[in-house]
Every structure is written in C-alpha cells, then in structure tokens.
Motif scaffolding. Sequence first.
Motif, PDB file in Angstrom:
ATOM      1  N   ASP A 189      29.535 -47.238  36.918  1.00 36.65           N
ATOM      2  CA  ASP A 189      30.035 -47.474  35.568  1.00 36.65           C
ATOM      3  C   ASP A 189      31.499 -47.888  35.595  1.00 36.65           C
ATOM      4  N   ALA A 190      32.288 -47.244  36.445  1.00 37.21           N
ATOM      5  CA  ALA A 190      33.711 -47.586  36.549  1.00 37.21           C
ATOM      6  C   ALA A 190      33.900 -48.985  37.114  1.00 37.21           C
ATOM      7  N   LEU A 246      24.966 -38.378  40.258  1.00 45.24           N
ATOM      8  CA  LEU A 246      25.959 -38.386  39.177  1.00 45.24           C
ATOM      9  C   LEU A 246      27.195 -39.165  39.587  1.00 45.24           C
ATOM     10  N   PHE A 247      27.707 -38.902  40.789  1.00 50.72           N
ATOM     11  CA  PHE A 247      28.905 -39.603  41.235  1.00 50.72           C
ATOM     12  C   PHE A 247      28.638 -41.086  41.472  1.00 50.72           C
ATOM     13  N   ALA A 272      26.486 -42.918  39.808  1.00 52.32           N
ATOM     14  CA  ALA A 272      26.400 -43.530  38.477  1.00 52.32           C
ATOM     15  C   ALA A 272      27.787 -43.683  37.866  1.00 52.32           C
ATOM     16  N   ALA A 273      28.635 -42.679  38.045  1.00 54.12           N
ATOM     17  CA  ALA A 273      30.000 -42.760  37.501  1.00 54.12           C
ATOM     18  C   ALA A 273      30.780 -43.874  38.184  1.00 54.12           C
ATOM     19  N   ARG A 274      30.603 -44.023  39.490  1.00 55.73           N
ATOM     20  CA  ARG A 274      31.303 -45.080  40.220  1.00 55.73           C
ATOM     21  C   ARG A 274      30.810 -46.455  39.779  1.00 55.73           C
TER      22      ARG A 274
END
Length: 93
Positions: free
Chosen positions: A24-25, A17-18, A20-22
């Motif tokens: 995306d950012a 999850l982290f 993927a979030a990174r």
Amino acid sequence: MKTLSVVLLFILSLVTLFAAARADALSQPSIQPRMARPVPLAEGEGDKKDDKKDDEEDEEEYRGLSQRASLELVDPRGLEDLLRLRVAAHRAF
C-alpha cells in the motif's frame, strides 16, 4: 503441537499484514525530484462544442473496432498477455 500451530499462524498473519502495508505504501503516488511537475490543461469556451463533435465521431469510429483492435488500443501488449494466460491454463489442465 496446538500452541506451535497457533504461533505459526500468528507469525504468518503478521507477515501478511506487513506485506500488505508495504504494498500500500509503495502504491501511493509521489513526485520524485527528477520528474516533471503536472501542468493543468487549459480549457476554452469554444473548445467544448468542438470536443463534443469530436467525441461523437470517435465513438462511431470505436464502435466498428474488433475486440482485438480495441484491446491493442488500450493495452498494446495485452493480446500477448492474454495468449500467455491461455497457454498456461491449457498446460495446467
């Protein structure tokens, strides 16, 4: 043992999850201080008719291209990447 497996699975899901979030950012476009600001292109009324004729000529020119030539126009190093993928696939099997 079952609890350990569940905890490990939970930790791996959080890492995913982290990550993927990174990703995306990092993929969001941003204007850096040293980069030039985008300038909109000016469109004139007389240019539209000429552009339509040019587009038709370009389309006829592109239809005659081979697959390799069109790949080189889109991505100059694409052919090299394609060859590397083929070699890697042959080595894997």
